[in-house]
Design a protein around this motif. Structure first.
Motif, PDB file in Angstrom:
ATOM      1  N   ILE A   1      -8.542  -0.949  -1.235  1.00 41.09           N
ATOM      2  CA  ILE A   1      -8.217  -2.357  -0.974  1.00 41.09           C
ATOM      3  C   ILE A   1      -9.496  -3.153  -1.183  1.00 41.09           C
TER       4      ILE A   1
ATOM      5  N   CYS B   1       0.826  -1.214   0.000  1.00 39.86           N
ATOM      6  CA  CYS B   1       0.000   0.000   0.000  1.00 39.86           C
ATOM      7  C   CYS B   1       0.856   1.258   0.000  1.00 39.86           C
TER       8      CYS B   1
ATOM      9  N   SER C   1      -6.980  -1.589   6.185  1.00 41.37           N
ATOM     10  CA  SER C   1      -7.575  -0.387   5.593  1.00 41.37           C
ATOM     11  C   SER C   1      -7.915   0.647   6.663  1.00 41.37           C
TER      12      SER C   1
END
Length: 170
Positions: free
Chosen positions: A41, A33, A64
């Motif tokens: 995501i 990420c 997330s």
């Protein structure tokens, strides 16, 4: 729009699943990420699957929240599968006339029958992903979908990159 894909064992996606390594998986995905500047995501998983597996939560959803990145589950729940014409595992077993204990040949036949519906599921994932406004999506998916999912993405002209074909802790 670009989709970065990590194929893995689903157990890694589920916190509390005894056969997975969800915490190392979270660290691994977190680095992706950061390095790829991910803004969405998405994963082949559903709330229903988490409940059925008795998982505490999804590795991806936890990541997330930690990183402030949007998260979506992409796999259809059972009611959506019914609408899509995708039979459940137990329905396939029943249609084939198999019991709960399978011979090797029956297990192969069951998997083959299940795979007949993968294109519908995979296109459902893609539709679910592309309806979100994103630049760079990280998609986590079961390793057995490599060939068919890549074919589906390619046929639609979607830009993608495979990060891992079968992530396991090294």
């Amino acid at each position: 729009m670009k989709i970065f894909i990590v194929f893995t064992n689903h157990a890694n996606q589920m916190i509390g699943c005894k056969h997975g390594d969800s915490f190392n998986f979270i660290d691994y995905l977190g680095n992706i990420c950061l390095n790829k500047n991910i803004d969405l995501i998405a994963e082949e998983l559903s709330e229903e699957a988490l409940t059925a597996s008795r998982a505490i939560d999804s590795s991806c959803r936890i990541l997330s929240i930690k990183m402030g990145i949007r998260h979506i589950f992409c796999d259809p729940e059972s009611s959506e599968r019914t609408l899509l014409g995708i039979p459940s595992y137990s329905e396939i077993l029943e249609d084939l006339g198999f019991g709960k204990v399978l011979t090797r040949a029956q297990a192969i036949q069951l998997k083959t029958e299940e795979m007949r519906y993968w294109n519908v599921r995979e296109n459902y994932w893609i539709e679910n992903i592309i309806q979100h406004n994103f630049e760079r999506c990280l998609f986590i998916c079961g390793s057995s979908h490599i060939e068919s999912f890549i074919e589906d993405l390619s046929s639609r002209g979607i830009n993608f990159e495979i990060i891992a074909e079968n992530w396991t802790i090294s």
